[in-house]
Design a protein around this motif. Structure first.
Motif, short mmCIF file in Angstrom:
data_model
loop_
_atom_site.label_atom_id
_atom_site.label_comp_id
_atom_site.label_asym_id
_atom_site.label_seq_id
_atom_site.Cartn_x
_atom_site.Cartn_y
_atom_site.Cartn_z
N ILE A 148 0.85 -1.19 0.00
CA ILE A 148 0.00 0.00 0.00
C ILE A 148 0.88 1.24 0.00
CG2 ILE A 148 -1.82 1.23 1.24
CD1 ILE A 148 -2.55 -1.47 2.55
N THR A 149 0.65 2.11 -0.97
CA THR A 149 1.36 3.38 -1.05
C THR A 149 0.34 4.49 -1.25
OG1 THR A 149 1.64 3.32 -3.45
CG2 THR A 149 3.34 2.22 -2.12
N GLU A 150 0.84 5.72 -1.35
CA GLU A 150 -0.05 6.85 -1.60
C GLU A 150 -0.83 6.67 -2.90
OE1 GLU A 150 0.33 11.72 -1.35
OE2 GLU A 150 2.02 10.53 -2.10
N SER A 151 -0.27 5.91 -3.82
CA SER A 151 -0.91 5.70 -5.12
C SER A 151 -2.02 4.66 -5.09
CB SER A 151 0.14 5.30 -6.17
OG SER A 151 1.14 6.29 -6.28
N GLY A 152 -2.07 3.87 -4.00
CA GLY A 152 -3.09 2.83 -3.93
C GLY A 152 -2.52 1.52 -3.43
N SER A 153 -3.27 0.46 -3.62
CA SER A 153 -2.90 -0.86 -3.12
C SER A 153 -2.65 -1.82 -4.27
CB SER A 153 -4.02 -1.41 -2.22
OG SER A 153 -3.74 -2.73 -1.83
N GLN A 154 -1.56 -2.58 -4.17
CA GLN A 154 -1.25 -3.62 -5.14
C GLN A 154 -1.23 -4.97 -4.42
OE1 GLN A 154 2.69 -3.40 -6.80
NE2 GLN A 154 2.42 -5.19 -8.11
N VAL A 155 -1.98 -5.92 -4.92
CA VAL A 155 -1.98 -7.25 -4.35
C VAL A 155 -0.74 -7.99 -4.85
CG1 VAL A 155 -3.19 -9.46 -4.17
CG2 VAL A 155 -4.49 -7.32 -4.15
N LEU A 156 0.14 -8.34 -3.93
CA LEU A 156 1.35 -9.07 -4.28
C LEU A 156 1.12 -10.57 -4.28
CD1 LEU A 156 3.99 -7.07 -2.20
CD2 LEU A 156 3.31 -6.72 -4.59
N ILE A 157 0.35 -11.05 -3.32
CA ILE A 157 0.05 -12.48 -3.20
C ILE A 157 -1.41 -12.63 -2.81
CG2 ILE A 157 0.52 -14.61 -1.92
CD1 ILE A 157 3.34 -13.61 -1.45
N ASN A 158 -2.10 -13.49 -3.52
CA ASN A 158 -3.47 -13.83 -3.18
C ASN A 158 -3.50 -15.32 -2.88
OD1 ASN A 158 -6.14 -13.17 -2.71
ND2 ASN A 158 -6.44 -12.26 -4.76
N ASN A 159 -4.17 -15.68 -1.82
CA ASN A 159 -4.28 -17.10 -1.47
C ASN A 159 -2.92 -17.71 -1.11
OD1 ASN A 159 -6.17 -19.19 -1.04
ND2 ASN A 159 -5.47 -20.24 -2.88
N GLY A 160 -2.05 -16.90 -0.45
CA GLY A 160 -0.79 -17.44 0.05
C GLY A 160 -1.03 -18.44 1.16
N ARG A 161 -0.09 -19.35 1.35
CA ARG A 161 -0.26 -20.42 2.34
C ARG A 161 0.55 -20.14 3.59
NH1 ARG A 161 -2.47 -24.93 -0.02
NH2 ARG A 161 -2.86 -25.49 2.16
N VAL A 162 -0.10 -20.33 4.74
CA VAL A 162 0.53 -20.14 6.04
C VAL A 162 1.09 -21.48 6.51
CG1 VAL A 162 0.15 -19.47 8.45
CG2 VAL A 162 -1.07 -18.27 6.60
N ALA A 163 2.32 -21.48 7.00
CA ALA A 163 2.85 -22.69 7.61
C ALA A 163 2.07 -22.98 8.88
CB ALA A 163 4.33 -22.51 7.94
N PRO A 164 1.57 -24.19 9.06
CA PRO A 164 0.73 -24.49 10.22
C PRO A 164 1.54 -24.51 11.51
CG PRO A 164 1.24 -26.50 9.04
CD PRO A 164 1.78 -25.37 8.21
N SER A 165 0.83 -24.46 12.63
CA SER A 165 1.49 -24.67 13.92
C SER A 165 2.09 -26.07 13.94
CB SER A 165 0.49 -24.52 15.06
OG SER A 165 -0.02 -23.20 15.13
N ARG A 166 3.18 -26.21 14.67
CA ARG A 166 3.88 -27.50 14.73
C ARG A 166 3.19 -28.40 15.76
NH1 ARG A 166 10.45 -28.26 15.47
NH2 ARG A 166 10.53 -30.46 14.81
N VAL A 167 2.40 -29.34 15.29
CA VAL A 167 1.62 -30.19 16.18
C VAL A 167 2.51 -31.17 16.92
CG1 VAL A 167 -0.24 -31.90 16.28
CG2 VAL A 167 -0.43 -29.90 14.77
N GLY A 168 3.50 -31.76 16.24
CA GLY A 168 4.39 -32.72 16.87
C GLY A 168 4.91 -33.71 15.87
N PRO A 169 5.91 -34.53 16.25
CA PRO A 169 6.57 -35.43 15.29
C PRO A 169 5.67 -36.52 14.75
CG PRO A 169 7.33 -35.84 17.54
CD PRO A 169 6.53 -34.58 17.58
#
Length: 469
Positions: A148-169
């Motif tokens: 986001i800048t003074e000129s507006g908003s640019q979508v860099l990534i849509n539907n990016g994936r989050v690394a999940p919490s580490r549940v265990g081995p």
């Protein structure tokens, strides 16, 4: 490393306390702090709580800058069954000011969406998870990343994936590979990561128990060891951050992170939470250890909601910090004389040899050739001079240790901000300061886990229960 005999060790503890206080003093006009549960509102809503902000020239890619923001303090590794998602009703921002007017010229904003494969189970995962697309990963988050800048908003990534919490081995046998698969390239160069990691902050938080046990004898325990946090990291070319795209003429930028949420929440008869009314900032972080020990409790939430351009109203808490006074009263360690103009330079204006007691041009935004001095506004930000290359042999004390690539010139993961701020708070930058100030610290000098050599640099999240460490 501060490892003195008992008497000096006690002094170091006191110093650490003072340092912490110092911390408070050093960043009085910002809501930037190592904010592990530092203010009433965010203490009750950890998903909104900034814990630390880092900004440094990337050691393995010196034409780029890496910025890291952490949220959700004290994630115990075995905190199931829901573990630790980002809030889906908040905006997580990393803000960059490149012209010194205390306003963001570029904002990177992450917003998150919850996704369930099935709501007919209580499980986070229903089997062994080997990839972000594994059908056994029942709960997953996606994100949109905008610039986001003074000129507006640019979508860099849509539907990016989050690394999940580490549940265990048993659930995630190769978590490192799973987390690495969440590193995502950015259009035009750079990369980003969203997900869990080891909390890189290291400090002895026993400070809050009557200043290290009441007699300065209890110090040296890394209270954050073994806990995880939620990390947002982004690496971009220097030219993307610099004023007018010219990092040679304008190498200094200011960085801070914020969390915002919708102003109004309505819960309907089906317990659906509907939020609207525009974003309201509720957490802010730049320089470490500010809101925790500098801002009084009655002003902490206000501090978190304040924009840097309005930091002047908190100035008295910086120029006349509370902690050094209390340390002097308790332990007879003299507090430096006020007003603390040395702290104003380090934390509110950046360091330049024409501005205050530090005889070096370091990271004042007034060093940028295209900055109009008339528009410069003192404010609490984490300032980084991008023209200073990464150190071949980094010193944990940063500038105080002769390493200008480190804190308070930006902040690297391994910078010992507690020891530095303690010493600065106790007047290490002032002429004729006592020699004992040079050795002050909390005896916690490094993170328990080694940091990675490549992006996102943070260590992989812990899996062992904290009470087994």
């Amino acid at each position: 490393m501060f490892r003195p005999p008992h008497r000096r060790r006690m002094l170091g503890v006191a110093a650490a306390v003072t340092a912490t206080a110092c911390v408070a003093s050093l960043a009085p006009t910002v809501t930037q702090a190592s904010s592990h549960r530092e203010a009433p509102l965010v203490a009750g809503e950890p998903q909104l709580d900034n814990t630390d902000v880092y900004a440094f020239v990337s050691p393995d890619s010196p034409n780029t800058v890496t910025m890291i923001g952490n949220w959700v303090p004290f994630e115990e590794p075995n905190g199931g069954p829901n573990f630790y998602p980002f809030a889906s009703d908040a905006a997580y921002d990393i803000n960059i000011d490149n012209d010194g007017d205390a306003r963001a010229d570029l904002i990177y904003r992450w917003t998150f969406t919850d996704n369930y494969r099935s709501k007919n189970t209580y499980l986070y995962n229903t089997g062994v998870v080997t990839s972000l697309d594994d059908p056994d990963l029942n709960y997953l988050q996606t994100y949109k990343l905008e610039a986001i800048t003074e000129s507006g908003s640019q979508v860099l990534i849509n539907n990016g994936r989050v690394a999940p919490s580490r549940v265990g081995p048993a659930s995630m046998p190769n978590y490192q590979q799973l987390a690495d698969s969440a590193i995502t390239p950015l259009p035009g160069g750079g990369k980003t990561y969203a997900g869990q990691a080891d909390d890189p902050f290291f400090i002895d938080l026993r400070f809050f128990d009557n200043y290290f046990g009441g007699n300065l004898s209890e110090v040296g325990q890394d209270t954050v060891r073994g806990y995880n946090t939620n990390t947002l990291a982004i690496q971009v070319p220097k030219s993307v951050l610099a004023l007018k795209g010219d990092a040679a003429r304008n190498p200094v930028v200011g960085v801070w992170a914020t969390t915002s949420r919708q102003r109004i929440e309505v819960v309907d008869t089906l317990n659906n939470r509907n939020r609207y009314g525009g974003w309201q900032q509720v957490s802010r972080l730049g320089m470490p250890l500010v809101n925790e020990v500098v801002i009084p409790v009655g002003r902490k939430d206000e501090f978190n909601a304040t924009a840097p351009r309005n930091d002047a109203k908190f100035l008295p808490f910086v120029t006349s910090p509370e902690v050094p006074r209390r340390i002097e009263a308790l332990y007879k360690i003299p507090a430096p004389a006020t007003p603390r103009n040395d702290l104003v330079e380090v934390f509110l204006t950046g360091v330049c040899k024409a501005c205050g007691p530090v005889a070096v041009d370091l990271n004042s935004q007034r060093l940028n050739k295209d900055v109009d001095p008339a528009t410069f506004v003192p404010s609490e930000q984490l300032r980084l001079n991008m023209s200073i290359p990464p150190a071949a042999s980094p010193n944990r004390l940063g500038v105080l240790g002769g390493d200008n690539a480190g804190f308070p010139n930006g902040r690297r993961l391994a910078d010992d901000v507690t020891d530095v701020t303690v010493r600065v708070a106790e007047g290490v930058l002032l002429p004729n300061h006592p020699a004992a100030v040079d050795g002050l610290g909390d005896a916690v000098d490094a993170n328990a886990l080694p940091f990675r050599a490549t992006f996102p640099y943070v260590a992989t999240s812990n899996v062992v229960a904290v009470n087994q460490n």
